[in-house]
Scaffold this motif. Structure first.
Motif, PDB file in Angstrom:
ATOM      1  N   ILE A 159      -3.064  22.237  -3.070  1.00 32.25           N
ATOM      2  CA  ILE A 159      -2.543  21.137  -2.262  1.00 32.25           C
ATOM      3  C   ILE A 159      -2.190  19.991  -3.197  1.00 32.25           C
ATOM      4  O   ILE A 159      -2.964  19.654  -4.098  1.00 32.25           O
ATOM      5  CB  ILE A 159      -3.569  20.675  -1.210  1.00 32.25           C
ATOM      6  CG1 ILE A 159      -3.745  21.752  -0.133  1.00 32.25           C
ATOM      7  CG2 ILE A 159      -3.139  19.361  -0.561  1.00 32.25           C
ATOM      8  CD1 ILE A 159      -4.785  21.415   0.916  1.00 32.25           C
ATOM      9  N   ALA A 160      -1.007  19.405  -2.991  1.00 30.89           N
ATOM     10  CA  ALA A 160      -0.552  18.285  -3.816  1.00 30.89           C
ATOM     11  C   ALA A 160      -0.275  17.076  -2.932  1.00 30.89           C
ATOM     12  O   ALA A 160       0.282  17.204  -1.838  1.00 30.89           O
ATOM     13  CB  ALA A 160       0.705  18.661  -4.594  1.00 30.89           C
ATOM     14  N   THR A 161      -0.685  15.903  -3.419  1.00 36.74           N
ATOM     15  CA  THR A 161      -0.410  14.634  -2.738  1.00 36.74           C
ATOM     16  C   THR A 161       0.333  13.720  -3.697  1.00 36.74           C
ATOM     17  O   THR A 161      -0.106  13.516  -4.828  1.00 36.74           O
ATOM     18  CB  THR A 161      -1.720  13.951  -2.293  1.00 36.74           C
ATOM     19  OG1 THR A 161      -2.427  14.805  -1.398  1.00 36.74           O
ATOM     20  CG2 THR A 161      -1.431  12.632  -1.598  1.00 36.74           C
ATOM     21  N   LEU A 162       1.468  13.197  -3.250  1.00 32.08           N
ATOM     22  CA  LEU A 162       2.224  12.187  -3.995  1.00 32.08           C
ATOM     23  C   LEU A 162       2.131  10.880  -3.230  1.00 32.08           C
ATOM     24  O   LEU A 162       2.538  10.806  -2.071  1.00 32.08           O
ATOM     25  CB  LEU A 162       3.691  12.604  -4.143  1.00 32.08           C
ATOM     26  CG  LEU A 162       4.656  11.507  -4.622  1.00 32.08           C
ATOM     27  CD1 LEU A 162       4.378  11.132  -6.076  1.00 32.08           C
ATOM     28  CD2 LEU A 162       6.114  11.943  -4.446  1.00 32.08           C
ATOM     29  N   ASN A 163       1.578   9.852  -3.863  1.00 34.92           N
ATOM     30  CA  ASN A 163       1.541   8.512  -3.281  1.00 34.92           C
ATOM     31  C   ASN A 163       2.478   7.601  -4.059  1.00 34.92           C
ATOM     32  O   ASN A 163       2.396   7.534  -5.294  1.00 34.92           O
ATOM     33  CB  ASN A 163       0.122   7.928  -3.330  1.00 34.92           C
ATOM     34  CG  ASN A 163      -0.808   8.602  -2.337  1.00 34.92           C
ATOM     35  OD1 ASN A 163      -0.360   9.225  -1.378  1.00 34.92           O
ATOM     36  ND2 ASN A 163      -2.099   8.486  -2.561  1.00 34.92           N
ATOM     37  N   VAL A 164       3.373   6.930  -3.356  1.00 34.72           N
ATOM     38  CA  VAL A 164       4.271   5.951  -3.982  1.00 34.72           C
ATOM     39  C   VAL A 164       4.004   4.596  -3.338  1.00 34.72           C
ATOM     40  O   VAL A 164       3.842   4.492  -2.122  1.00 34.72           O
ATOM     41  CB  VAL A 164       5.752   6.361  -3.825  1.00 34.72           C
ATOM     42  CG1 VAL A 164       6.080   7.536  -4.717  1.00 34.72           C
ATOM     43  CG2 VAL A 164       6.084   6.703  -2.381  1.00 34.72           C
ATOM     44  N   VAL A 165       3.932   3.555  -4.168  1.00 31.92           N
ATOM     45  CA  VAL A 165       3.572   2.230  -3.663  1.00 31.92           C
ATOM     46  C   VAL A 165       4.428   1.159  -4.318  1.00 31.92           C
ATOM     47  O   VAL A 165       4.954   1.335  -5.424  1.00 31.92           O
ATOM     48  CB  VAL A 165       2.079   1.921  -3.922  1.00 31.92           C
ATOM     49  CG1 VAL A 165       1.188   2.814  -3.095  1.00 31.92           C
ATOM     50  CG2 VAL A 165       1.741   2.052  -5.393  1.00 31.92           C
ATOM     51  N   SER A 166       4.559   0.058  -3.614  1.00 30.67           N
ATOM     52  CA  SER A 166       5.227  -1.125  -4.159  1.00 30.67           C
ATOM     53  C   SER A 166       4.152  -2.127  -4.553  1.00 30.67           C
ATOM     54  O   SER A 166       3.487  -2.711  -3.691  1.00 30.67           O
ATOM     55  CB  SER A 166       6.166  -1.733  -3.111  1.00 30.67           C
ATOM     56  OG  SER A 166       6.705  -2.952  -3.584  1.00 30.67           O
ATOM     57  N   LEU A 167       3.976  -2.300  -5.869  1.00 32.58           N
ATOM     58  CA  LEU A 167       2.977  -3.231  -6.393  1.00 32.58           C
ATOM     59  C   LEU A 167       3.620  -4.378  -7.161  1.00 32.58           C
ATOM     60  O   LEU A 167       2.906  -5.183  -7.768  1.00 32.58           O
ATOM     61  CB  LEU A 167       2.006  -2.494  -7.330  1.00 32.58           C
ATOM     62  CG  LEU A 167       1.213  -1.333  -6.735  1.00 32.58           C
ATOM     63  CD1 LEU A 167       0.310  -0.718  -7.797  1.00 32.58           C
ATOM     64  CD2 LEU A 167       0.387  -1.790  -5.549  1.00 32.58           C
ATOM     65  N   LYS A 168       4.941  -4.460  -7.119  1.00 34.30           N
ATOM     66  CA  LYS A 168       5.620  -5.461  -7.943  1.00 34.30           C
ATOM     67  C   LYS A 168       6.822  -6.012  -7.189  1.00 34.30           C
ATOM     68  O   LYS A 168       7.514  -5.279  -6.479  1.00 34.30           O
ATOM     69  CB  LYS A 168       6.081  -4.824  -9.261  1.00 34.30           C
ATOM     70  CG  LYS A 168       6.684  -5.802 -10.243  1.00 34.30           C
ATOM     71  CD  LYS A 168       7.029  -5.125 -11.562  1.00 34.30           C
ATOM     72  CE  LYS A 168       8.230  -4.223 -11.419  1.00 34.30           C
ATOM     73  NZ  LYS A 168       8.765  -3.785 -12.738  1.00 34.30           N
ATOM     74  N   SER A 169       7.040  -7.311  -7.331  1.00 41.33           N
ATOM     75  CA  SER A 169       8.243  -7.930  -6.772  1.00 41.33           C
ATOM     76  C   SER A 169       8.973  -8.681  -7.880  1.00 41.33           C
ATOM     77  O   SER A 169       8.351  -9.348  -8.713  1.00 41.33           O
ATOM     78  CB  SER A 169       7.886  -8.889  -5.635  1.00 41.33           C
ATOM     79  OG  SER A 169       7.180 -10.010  -6.122  1.00 41.33           O
ATOM     80  N   ASP A 170      10.277  -8.527  -7.902  1.00 38.94           N
ATOM     81  CA  ASP A 170      11.132  -9.223  -8.873  1.00 38.94           C
ATOM     82  C   ASP A 170      12.057 -10.165  -8.120  1.00 38.94           C
ATOM     83  O   ASP A 170      12.760  -9.745  -7.185  1.00 38.94           O
ATOM     84  CB  ASP A 170      11.953  -8.218  -9.683  1.00 38.94           C
ATOM     85  CG  ASP A 170      11.086  -7.356 -10.587  1.00 38.94           C
ATOM     86  OD1 ASP A 170      10.390  -7.913 -11.445  1.00 38.94           O
ATOM     87  OD2 ASP A 170      11.099  -6.113 -10.410  1.00 38.94           O
ATOM     88  N   GLU A 171      12.038 -11.415  -8.504  1.00 36.69           N
ATOM     89  CA  GLU A 171      12.865 -12.431  -7.853  1.00 36.69           C
ATOM     90  C   GLU A 171      13.680 -13.186  -8.908  1.00 36.69           C
ATOM     91  O   GLU A 171      13.295 -13.270 -10.076  1.00 36.69           O
ATOM     92  CB  GLU A 171      11.989 -13.436  -7.094  1.00 36.69           C
ATOM     93  CG  GLU A 171      11.094 -12.829  -6.032  1.00 36.69           C
ATOM     94  CD  GLU A 171      11.842 -12.514  -4.760  1.00 36.69           C
ATOM     95  OE1 GLU A 171      12.988 -13.005  -4.611  1.00 36.69           O
ATOM     96  OE2 GLU A 171      11.296 -11.785  -3.912  1.00 36.69           O
ATOM     97  N   GLU A 172      14.798 -13.730  -8.461  1.00 41.55           N
ATOM     98  CA  GLU A 172      15.597 -14.612  -9.318  1.00 41.55           C
ATOM     99  C   GLU A 172      16.070 -15.783  -8.472  1.00 41.55           C
ATOM    100  O   GLU A 172      16.534 -15.594  -7.341  1.00 41.55           O
ATOM    101  CB  GLU A 172      16.791 -13.870  -9.912  1.00 41.55           C
ATOM    102  CG  GLU A 172      17.599 -14.727 -10.876  1.00 41.55           C
ATOM    103  CD  GLU A 172      18.698 -13.949 -11.576  1.00 41.55           C
ATOM    104  OE1 GLU A 172      19.871 -14.361 -11.450  1.00 41.55           O
ATOM    105  OE2 GLU A 172      18.380 -12.936 -12.232  1.00 41.55           O
TER     106      GLU A 172
END
Length: 444
Positions: free
Chosen positions: A321-334
């Motif tokens: 069994i395989a689990t892929l977790n993708v997350v947003s831990l960063k924000s880039d602003e200008e």
């Protein structure tokens, strides 16, 4: 098939001076044969006959239903008859018939084809659960069997094999039915280097993103730890793969339990049979995800939402069994600012429903001209700043062109960015929550 009829006689010996009644079970097919069984009157157990006899105190007898059950020639039987007041007064002999219809159980026997050893497991008939075998045998009441498909989940050490058998009318004509279970050799996938497979899956996911001109994801050890724990949980439970567990917790809850502050999260799961070492597990799993629109969208997020990923693989005999977790831990602003202009950026948004734990965060700011950064405990301080009132700061950095700091934010914390320049200043801000999340040992 020729059926034989057997007859039982139940004798009541009644005398005025006798304290006991004697039940005697006799087969009229063979008067010398002893029949033993359990005797019940109105659901009350009277006793078990010994050598065909049972003595019962007369006070225990009353009109009602007598049930006698036991085994005859290795098969279970049951007889039901009525004991009336007239029987007790006028008769001392009551005849009972015993034929094959009184044998109330079928025996389903599951044997291995090569060794002839018994095989245990769970038995179903057209999705109806019949029970679990004991030493390869399951007794089932006649009324529970019908023509259909037998589904057998065979327990093989640490894994389950599934088999299907047809049950038709000719089979139902037999009291004992044997089902032959093929013996198969199953590859022990636990010998695979699961960490290598995790890294390969991660690299393949980034290759798919690169082909679509998306940013590469960063490997996050803590996110991988969470994914690995969940794969192992699914493997142990053995009930398939699902994103939400029995407590209603999904990937979001698992990240919060690990005190990971994130913006967006996604999850892909895969369960796959593995037949040998040469099986390319990582490629097959990623290909499976990419062939499914929903799973593909997790990998190819067109909005470039995700910054980090983790993969967890757990294997047992015959499958992984395989689990892929993708997350947003960063924000880039200008942004662009000049004198008397400022911006506020939240470091810890309480509206995201976290449990008010401290959040490690890295803040990077760069600009073509000088700027100021103030770490403040809430947005209210920015409002005071705009009104030129006294405001509280936690940390202050003035007259900078670059800034790279780590802070441990508390709920409602944020940063104010301003400049004293007369000309427009182009400022780039990166707020990164991946700092401090690379320790695979969760507390507690």
């Amino acid at each position: 098939m020729r059926k034989s009829l057997f007859f039982l006689s139940l004798f009541f010996f009644l005398t005025a001076c006798q304290e006991d009644f004697i039940f005697t079970l006799v087969s009229t097919f063979n008067q010398q044969e002893v029949i033993d069984g359990n005797v019940y009157l109105n659901d009350e157990f009277l006793g078990f006959t010994i050598n065909g006899n049972l003595s019962v105190k007369k006070d225990f007898l009353e009109p009602g239903i007598i049930i006698i059950n036991g085994t005859y020639l290795g098969r279970t039987y049951e007889n039901v008859f009525y004991l009336t007041n007239e029987d007790l007064v006028y008769y001392n002999v009551i005849d009972l018939e015993l034929n094959l219809s009184t044998v109330v159980y079928y025996e389903l026997i599951f044997l291995e084809n090569i060794t002839n050893n018994s095989v245990d497991g769970e038995v179903y008939l057209d999705e109806k659960y019949l029970g679990a075998t004991n030493n390869g045998v399951l007794q089932v009441k006649r009324k529970e069997l019908f023509s259909g498909e037998i589904y057998f989940q065979a327990k093989r050490e640490e894994y389950i094999e599934e088999y299907y058998f047809d049950l038709n009318k000719s089979g139902l004509a037999l009291d004992v039915m044997e089902f032959i279970v093929p013996k198969t050799e199953v590859f022990d996938a636990r010998v695979i280097n699961q960490r290598t497979i995790e890294n390969e899956i991660f690299e393949l996911v980034n290759e798919e993103r690169k082909a679509e001109d998306l940013n590469e994801l960063r490997w996050n050890e803590m996110v991988s730890y969470i994914a690995r724990q969940y794969s192992e949980k699914l493997l142990v439970e053995g009930e398939g793969i699902y994103h939400t567990d029995s407590l209603g917790e999904g990937i979001g809850s698992r990240l919060k339990d690990a005190e990971i502050y994130y913006f967006v999260a996604g999850e892909n799961l895969a369960s796959m049979s593995v037949e040998s070492r040469s099986f390319n597990l990582s490629e097959e799993i990623v290909a499976l995800w990419m062939s499914s629109p929903g799973h593909r969208n997790i990998i190819i997020d067109r909005d470039n939402l995700f910054s980090d990923a983790g993969v967890g693989v757990a294997c047992t005999i015959g499958s992984c069994i395989a689990t892929l977790n993708v997350v947003s831990l960063k924000s880039d602003e200008e942004t662009e600012l000049r004198r008397e202009w400022s911006s506020f950026y939240e470091l810890y948004d309480t509206d995201l429903d976290f449990d008010h734990y401290s959040v490690p965060v890295n803040i990077k700011v760069s600009a073509n001209k000088s700027f100021n950064v103030f770490v403040v405990p809430s947005e209210n301080e920015w409002n005071k700043y705009l009104e030129d009132k006294s405001y509280e700061t936690i940390e202050s950095y003035t007259n900078r062109k670059t800034l790279d700091i780590n802070v441990t934010a508390e709920p409602n914390w944020g940063i104010i960015i301003s400049t004293r320049e007369r000309e427009w200043v182009v400022i780039k801000i990166t707020i990164d929550y991946s700092q401090g999340y690379n320790n695979p040992l969760l507390e507690g």
